[in-house]
Design a protein around this motif. Structure first.
Motif, PDB file in Angstrom:
ATOM      1  N   UNK A   1      57.615   7.153  10.925  1.00  0.00           N
ATOM      2  CA  UNK A   1      58.004   7.897   9.721  1.00  0.00           C
ATOM      3  C   UNK A   1      57.994   6.985   8.497  1.00  0.00           C
ATOM      4  N   UNK A   2      58.598   5.796   8.630  1.00  0.00           N
ATOM      5  CA  UNK A   2      58.592   4.847   7.508  1.00  0.00           C
ATOM      6  C   UNK A   2      57.165   4.515   7.070  1.00  0.00           C
ATOM      7  N   UNK A   3      56.339   4.135   8.040  1.00  0.00           N
ATOM      8  CA  UNK A   3      54.978   3.687   7.720  1.00  0.00           C
ATOM      9  C   UNK A   3      54.155   4.801   7.087  1.00  0.00           C
ATOM     10  N   UNK A   4      54.303   6.028   7.575  1.00  0.00           N
ATOM     11  CA  UNK A   4      53.532   7.145   7.036  1.00  0.00           C
ATOM     12  C   UNK A   4      53.874   7.394   5.574  1.00  0.00           C
ATOM     13  N   UNK A   5      55.164   7.323   5.242  1.00  0.00           N
ATOM     14  CA  UNK A   5      55.588   7.538   3.861  1.00  0.00           C
ATOM     15  C   UNK A   5      55.051   6.430   2.956  1.00  0.00           C
TER      16      UNK A   5
ATOM     17  N   UNK B   1      57.004  13.449   7.834  1.00  0.00           N
ATOM     18  CA  UNK B   1      57.461  12.457   6.861  1.00  0.00           C
ATOM     19  C   UNK B   1      56.652  12.539   5.569  1.00  0.00           C
ATOM     20  N   UNK B   2      55.341  12.599   5.682  1.00  0.00           N
ATOM     21  CA  UNK B   2      54.512  12.635   4.476  1.00  0.00           C
ATOM     22  C   UNK B   2      54.700  13.937   3.710  1.00  0.00           C
ATOM     23  N   UNK B   3      54.799  15.048   4.416  1.00  0.00           N
ATOM     24  CA  UNK B   3      54.963  16.339   3.734  1.00  0.00           C
ATOM     25  C   UNK B   3      56.308  16.415   3.016  1.00  0.00           C
ATOM     26  N   UNK B   4      57.367  15.942   3.669  1.00  0.00           N
ATOM     27  CA  UNK B   4      58.688  15.970   3.044  1.00  0.00           C
ATOM     28  C   UNK B   4      58.761  15.005   1.869  1.00  0.00           C
ATOM     29  N   UNK B   5      58.067  13.871   1.977  1.00  0.00           N
ATOM     30  CA  UNK B   5      58.026  12.932   0.847  1.00  0.00           C
ATOM     31  C   UNK B   5      57.315  13.564  -0.339  1.00  0.00           C
ATOM     32  N   UNK B   6      56.218  14.282  -0.084  1.00  0.00           N
ATOM     33  CA  UNK B   6      55.505  14.956  -1.173  1.00  0.00           C
ATOM     34  C   UNK B   6      56.354  16.065  -1.795  1.00  0.00           C
ATOM     35  N   UNK B   7      57.279  16.609  -1.011  1.00  0.00           N
ATOM     36  CA  UNK B   7      58.169  17.667  -1.523  1.00  0.00           C
ATOM     37  C   UNK B   7      59.313  17.095  -2.352  1.00  0.00           C
TER      38      UNK B   7
END
Length: 379
Positions: free
Chosen positions: A157-161, A135-141
């Motif tokens: 996933x929500x919380x990590x983002x 989740x965090x990697x895809x959000x950074x992308x």
């Protein structure tokens, strides 16, 4: 017809018993997209409708409508109608698309490229860690992570983002004013503040088992691809994945141990043709070209950059010679600016700017920041 009158008419239609999204869209199609004409058409056919539907159309519950309108009047709340030009284009290409969405938070996020991350409610610690990492990697992308706010993989996933300072979208199986499961009240508040909470159901709707397949269809429909991280053979996540496949979207699955029952659903997906992925970069590599196509489609629908139309829809670099894009870059300057500020500076509507900013993000010219802000990148 005033905005309040139109909203009231839409709420009457959406709450008509047994009508459903398909029936409402049919009525709108026969009324040139005008909700007042669609309601008149439905009332003329009252004898063909269910008795409860006919009774509601003749005399709707004014107290209920007043409650709905009060919810809509709150800041950050929107009833997004399928007749609006900026209604999420990917939803128009799915079976049984919703006629409207209730949104709390930043509705513009629904126009950005999304990846759905779903999985087991009773996830293992290893599965939760994988969900947070992807989740965090895809959000950074540059992708907006969309999920269903359920226990387990969804919530992780929500919380990590959110922890990474990025936005996320939760599609729920209740009304937009209800939280399910109840333990996620704090998470829901964070999502509304930093992202968007979306529902196909009007305010006050409680959780019902038959609501969740509809929710899953919207999750899959909004996203360019769906990633499943841990799922048992009876998991609802497999329904979301199947719907994504039926909608022609990408389906990804993370493999696991043969001894982990929560991996068996992912293994079945892989056997059935889902892409086996081990890193978030593999997901991003597949979805980036699709994100570019989404930006072009949204630009076409909104009439953005029509001076570039002769260059062809696939030419994503056509923005470079477009005066609208150049005006936006000038308005951006070199300091972060919020979307509403850019609207004031350019005179463009939020939906048009969202499409243009998406194109510039994909070209590496602009970076999206928390709080619906954007910054021009050097170079």
């Amino acid at each position: 017809m005033s905005e309040d009158e139109e909203a009231r008419a839409w709420l009457i239609a959406l709450r008509t018993p047994g009508l459903g999204a398909g029936g409402l869209r049919e009525a709108l199609a026969g009324a040139d997209g005008r909700i007042d004409a669609a309601l008149a058409w439905l009332r003329r056919r009252a004898a063909e409708l269910d008795a409860s539907a006919a009774a509601w159309l003749e005399q709707p519950d004014e107290a209920q409508l007043a409650t709905d309108l009060a919810w809509l009047a709150e800041p950050g709340h929107r009833l997004w109608r399928c007749t609006e030009a900026d209604f999420p284009p990917l939803l128009e290409n799915i079976p049984q698309p919703p006629a409207a969405l209730f949104v709390a938070g930043d509705a513009g996020l629904l126009l950005r490229p999304q990846v759905a991350i779903v999985g087991a409610r009773r996830a293992t610690q290893g599965g939760l860690a994988i969900a947070r990492d992807f989740a965090q990697t895809l959000a950074r992308a540059g992708f907006v992570v969309t999920s269903g706010m359920a226990d387990g993989i969804d919530g992780a996933a929500h919380a990590a983002v959110l922890d990474a300072g990025a936005p996320t979208i939760a599609v729920v199986g209740t009304g937009p004013d209800r939280v399910y499961p109840r333990k996620h009240h704090a998470l829901a508040r964070r999502i509304v503040e930093q992202g968007a909470l979306v529902s196909g159901f009007p305010p006050g709707t409680s959780a019902r088992p038959h609501h969740f397949p509809r929710r899953n269809r919207i999750i899959a429909g909004l996203a360019l691809g769906t990633l499943v991280i841990e799922a048992g053979l009876q998991s609802g996540s497999l329904i979301t994945a199947r719907q994504a496949g039926e909608q022609g979207r990408e389906v990804f699955a993370v493999p696991g141990s043969i001894h982990n029952p929560q991996a068996h659903g992912c293994h079945r997906l892989i056997r059935d043709g889902a892409r086996l992925v081990e890193t978030p970069e593999e997901v991003a590599e597949v979805l980036v070209p699709l994100a570019r196509e989404l930006g072009c489609e949204l630009a076409r629908r909104l009439g953005v950059g029509e001076s570039s139309a002769g260059r062809g829809a696939a030419d994503t670099a056509g923005w470079r010679g477009d005066p609208q894009y150049q005006a936006l870059l000038e308005a951006l300057g070199h300091d972060p600016a919020a979307l509403d500020v850019l609207c004031e500076r350019t005179g463009q509507a939020p939906a048009e700017l969202s499409s243009m900013l998406l194109m510039l993000e994909l070209e590496g010219v602009v970076e999206g920041l928390p709080g619906n802000r954007y910054q021009r990148l050097p170079g």
